[in-house]
Every structure is written in structure tokens, then in C-alpha cells.
Design an enzyme around this catalytic site. Structure first.
Site, PDB file in Angstrom:
ATOM      1  N   LEU A   1       0.633  -1.120  -0.151  1.00 39.14           N
ATOM      2  CA  LEU A   1      -0.282  -0.216  -0.352  1.00 39.14           C
ATOM      3  C   LEU A   1       1.420   1.142  -0.307  1.00 39.14           C
ATOM      4  CD1 LEU A   1      -2.386  -0.985   2.968  1.00 39.14           C
ATOM      5  CD2 LEU A   1      -3.192  -0.780   0.311  1.00 39.14           C
ATOM      6  N   ASP A   2       0.392   1.967  -0.626  1.00 37.25           N
ATOM      7  CA  ASP A   2       1.379   4.067  -0.353  1.00 37.25           C
ATOM      8  C   ASP A   2       1.553   4.251   0.703  1.00 37.25           C
ATOM      9  OD1 ASP A   2       1.305   3.581  -3.364  1.00 37.25           O
ATOM     10  OD2 ASP A   2      -0.382   5.033  -3.363  1.00 37.25           O
ATOM     11  N   VAL A   3       2.780   4.538   1.473  1.00 36.44           N
ATOM     12  CA  VAL A   3       2.518   5.324   3.080  1.00 36.44           C
ATOM     13  C   VAL A   3       1.428   5.875   3.075  1.00 36.44           C
ATOM     14  CG1 VAL A   3       3.883   6.759   4.128  1.00 36.44           C
ATOM     15  CG2 VAL A   3       5.422   5.687   2.187  1.00 36.44           C
TER      16      VAL A   3
END
Length: 295
Positions: free
Chosen positions: A134-136
Site C-alpha cells: 500500500l502507498d505510505v
């Protein structure tokens, strides 16, 4: 297809039926076709005598202790689901799935470090193996495999697009129509190294969306991915003219929210040993819940 299995120390025991056990060819076919064991792994395990037949039972030695050099964080991950084969951990917004710089590794602030802490605190000798990312600044569930075998099976399921991921996003404006499919290839942006963009020469990308709640300025949209391109939801919603609130990289307004308003709501996958569907839901983080009230 449901497969009964149980743990016997470092071994997993299945009961696939005598017709499978009595023929080496049938047994190999069951392992590769039904269990989805890679051919290379099958040959190696046969060579090591880590596959044994006994009566109507088939035993695989796949639960052997295995650790890596990853240091444990000071606090464990929030575990949403766990058994002997896999684990699903909640990733808060702002935390990377894994360290990408030596400094991040020293700080031990990634989800991987937190999962390592969970394994250490619960006395499990398990290597940290994530299946997807997942993106940060996106919150939600992340799936981990506990063994080389379950990692191979879940990796293949990811390639086959069999792992279903459902998201909730709060976007600017009111998408029209309220339900649809965005089929637009995504490639790198030559002018910005961290950005992606819709490009005819990009990779195939499909996002399904549905508007659930709508207000004069914001809408709650539920989305599911058919492909897993970098920043896919963010790129596609921006391309449609409705960037995620807080997503400044793709044209979103950050005056009312400090990150992209995106949360992974659920994860659905076929269990690598039982073959049954497992669904794991991730609770909404507080900041997204408060933002939803403003719609």
C-alpha cells in the site's frame, strides 16, 4: 475447493484421497494443480524427502523455522487475521510497508518491522514476507505469508488477480456516472520521477468504482482493483477529474486533509492451504471517519 489440513509439528497433513496417494504421478499433479506448488519447489522437496505419503494422508514439511535479519520494532503490528500459514496486518497512514532507505531501516518504523516484532513477541520463528503493498499514506490491510510455500502460492494468486482488494476514497466533486469502470493504461511520468500518469504506452490498468455518498464538494467512492499498478486509484480518479482529497501529487486539495483520503477496507483471498475464501475487513481510521462526516 475446501481442503482439510492440520499441523503436525513442522509438517502439514492433508487427506487428498487414496487415489492421489497411490500414484506418484497423481500425487505430483495434485500438489502442482490443486495446491499450486511450483514445479521447482516440488522437485526440491521430493529430493529432501519433505513430502511423505502414509495411508490416505499426505504430509508436507513446510512449517520449518525461518527467520531473517530484519530487526523488530518496539511495538507489534495490529494483526487483523492470523493462522499457521499467513497473517494480515493493519497498516496505518504514514507508515511504509517496508524500509526503502538505510535510515528507515535504522528507525524500524515500517510495517515489516512491526510484523517482525509481533513474531518475536509471540515466539514465532518466521520470515517477514509481504504479498502486496500500500502507498505510505494509504491505510488498510496487508497480507503476509509465513513460509516459502505459502509465499509462492499467494504470489501466484496475486499474479492471477485472485486476491481481491476493496478501497474507500473521499474524492473532490461528484463523479458521473455514479458507477463505472476506468480502463486506462498507466505509465511513468517523464517529468516527475514519483508520479504516474495515464499513457497509451503504459501498463494495462482497470479500476471499478461506485459513488456511495455524495455532497456538494466531496463524495465517498468505493473501488476495487482488477490490476495493481502503482498509484492506480489516485491516477485513475485524477484522470476522471475527481482527485482524492489531500492528494497533492495528483491535483488534490490538501487544505482540509493532510494525506490522500484513501483506505483499504477489505482483503479477500483463497487460503493457500485450505483453498477456502478468507475475507479480512480493516476498520476505518479516525481521520477518514471524521472526514466522512463532512460529506
Amino acid at each position: 475447493m475446501h481442503r482439510h489440513w492440520r499441523r503436525q509439528g513442522e509438517w502439514v497433513e492433508f487427506t487428498p484421497g487414496r487415489s492421489v496417494i497411490e500414484s506418484e504421478q497423481a500425487m505430483s499433479a495434485w500438489l502442482t494443480d490443486t495446491l499450486r506448488m511450483p514445479q521447482k519447489m516440488l522437485r526440491l522437496m521430493l529430493h529432501r524427502e519433505e513430502i511423505r505419503a502414509a495411508g490416505d494422508r499426505l504430509r508436507l514439511k513446510i512449517l520449518t523455522p525461518d527467520t531473517d535479519s530484519l530487526e523488530a520494532a518496539d511495538a507489534p503490528a495490529d494483526v487483523l487475521y492470523e493462522d499457521d500459514a499467513c497473517l494480515v496486518a493493519f497498516k496505518p497512514a504514514g507508515m511504509p510497508v517496508h524500509a526503502t532507505t538505510p535510515e528507515q531501516d535504522r528507525q524500524k518504523n515500517s510495517l515489516a518491522h512491526a510484523v517482525a516484532c509481533h513474531y518475536a513477541w509471540t515466539g514465532q520463528e518466521v520470515r517477514v514476507r509481504h504479498i502486496h503493498r500500500l502507498d505510505v499514506d494509504t491505510s488498510g490491510p496487508v497480507l503476509y505469508a509465513k513460509q516459502a510455500f505459502t509465499h509462492a502460492v499467494l504470489d501466484e494468486a496475486m499474479r492471477r488477480k485472485e486476491i481481491q482488494r476493496h478501497y474507500a476514497a473521499i474524492v473532490q466533486g461528484q463523479p458521473n456516472p455514479k458507477r463505472g469502470v476506468i480502463d486506462a493504461p498507466i505509465g511513468k511520468d517523464r517529468h516527475h520521477p514519483s508520479r504516474r500518469r495515464v499513457s497509451p504506452s503504459g501498463d494495462h490498468a482497470i479500476t471499478h468504482y461506485e459513488v456511495v455518498e455524495s455532497g456538494p464538494q466531496l463524495s465517498l467512492v468505493r473501488l476495487s482493483l482488477e490490476t495493481g499498478r502503482t498509484h492506480q486509484i489516485r491516477v485513475h480518479m485524477s484522470y476522471k477529474g475527481h482527485p482524492l482529497l489531500g492528494d497533492t501529487l495528483y491535483g488534490g486539495d490538501d487544505s482540509g486533509f493532510p494525506r490522500q483520503a484513501l483506505h483499504g477496507e477489505s482483503l479477500r483471498f483463497l487460503h493457500p492451504l485450505s483453498g477456502e475464501w478468507v475475507q479480512v475487513d480493516a476498520p476505518w481510521p479516525e481521520d477518514m471517519s471524521r472526514l466522512r462526516q463532512k460529506i
